[in-house]
Design a protein around this motif. Structure first.
Motif, PDB file in Angstrom:
ATOM      1  N   ASP A 168      46.062  36.940  45.960  1.00 27.98           N
ATOM      2  CA  ASP A 168      45.311  38.214  44.769  1.00 27.98           C
ATOM      3  C   ASP A 168      45.520  38.763  44.806  1.00 27.98           C
ATOM      4  OD1 ASP A 168      43.996  35.313  44.380  1.00 27.98           O
ATOM      5  OD2 ASP A 168      41.288  35.796  45.599  1.00 27.98           O
ATOM      6  N   GLN A 172      48.682  40.027  42.925  1.00 23.39           N
ATOM      7  CA  GLN A 172      48.722  39.868  41.427  1.00 23.39           C
ATOM      8  C   GLN A 172      47.712  40.357  40.854  1.00 23.39           C
ATOM      9  OE1 GLN A 172      48.906  36.006  39.712  1.00 23.39           O
ATOM     10  NE2 GLN A 172      48.779  37.089  38.187  1.00 23.39           N
ATOM     11  N   GLU A 173      47.381  41.055  41.189  1.00 21.48           N
ATOM     12  CA  GLU A 173      46.559  42.511  41.281  1.00 21.48           C
ATOM     13  C   GLU A 173      47.602  43.721  40.551  1.00 21.48           C
ATOM     14  OE1 GLU A 173      42.737  45.255  41.860  1.00 21.48           O
ATOM     15  OE2 GLU A 173      42.779  43.576  42.780  1.00 21.48           O
ATOM     16  N   GLN A 231      49.563  43.374  37.846  1.00 17.51           N
ATOM     17  CA  GLN A 231      49.423  43.113  37.048  1.00 17.51           C
ATOM     18  C   GLN A 231      48.798  45.056  36.844  1.00 17.51           C
ATOM     19  OE1 GLN A 231      45.306  41.670  37.136  1.00 17.51           O
ATOM     20  NE2 GLN A 231      46.794  39.771  36.284  1.00 17.51           N
TER      21      GLN A 231
END
Length: 191
Positions: free
Chosen positions: A130, A133-134, A137
């Protein structure tokens, strides 16, 4: 009687066996043969032959005993060495067990973590995914913002902004706007 014993191998056959193949019955047979020869010595009629036979059998028994004693000494020494080796290994294992905490039994999906280790894992695998992924982004957004900043610095954005404002005025003049138009407007605004 002696003929029957000789046909079966009799007690005398026990004297011919290897000392390592002797059984308890063979030991009793040997003692029986030696005892019988001693009785014949007392009787006296065949004294020299009985004495020679008895002497041969006593020497054979002594050879067997010597072989057994020497073999047992070798085996005893091997067992002693093995025992000493096992004692040393046991002491090493005990010392290692004293130095470390008792190990709990773990399942296939479990692991032990040393809480004093500064490099220990602090997140689960899902939490790490997670976070990555953040981060990806945020990197993508940063690149977009950096490009936009570069465009502002070069003056391209101010020209496009004027063109965008004109397009917006034309679009607002049209009364029926679809959601695609509004999406395009927001995208154009971002540029």
């Amino acid at each position: 009687e002696e003929e029957e014993e000789e046909e079966d191998g009799g007690p005398e056959s026990a004297l011919e066996k290897s000392p390592f193949q002797l059984t308890a019955a063979d030991v009793y047979d040997i003692s029986s043969v030696v005892g019988r020869d001693l009785l014949q010595l007392r009787a006296g009629p065949q004294l020299p032959a009985a004495r020679a036979r008895l002497q041969f059998r006593i020497v054979r028994v002594l050879e067997m005993l010597e072989a057994l004693v020497s073999e047992s000494s070798v085996v005893e020494e091997q067992l002693r060495r093995e025992r000493d080796s096992l004692r040393r290994e046991l002491e090493q294992l005990r010392a290692a067990a004293r130095g470390s905490a008792p190990q709990p039994s773990l399942g296939p999906d479990q692991m032990v973590i040393d809480l004093t280790d500064p490099n220990r894992p602090r997140f689960t695998l899902q939490e790490l995914r997670d976070v990555l992924q953040e981060r990806n982004q945020l990197k993508a957004q940063l690149l977009v913002v950096q490009e936009e900043l570069q465009c502002y610095k070069s003056g391209i954005i101010s020209q496009k902004r004027d063109q965008t404002e004109e397009l917006e005025k034309e679009a607002s003049g049209r009364s029926a706007g679809t959601s695609k138009d509004s999406e395009e407007k927001t995208i154009i605004k971002r540029l």
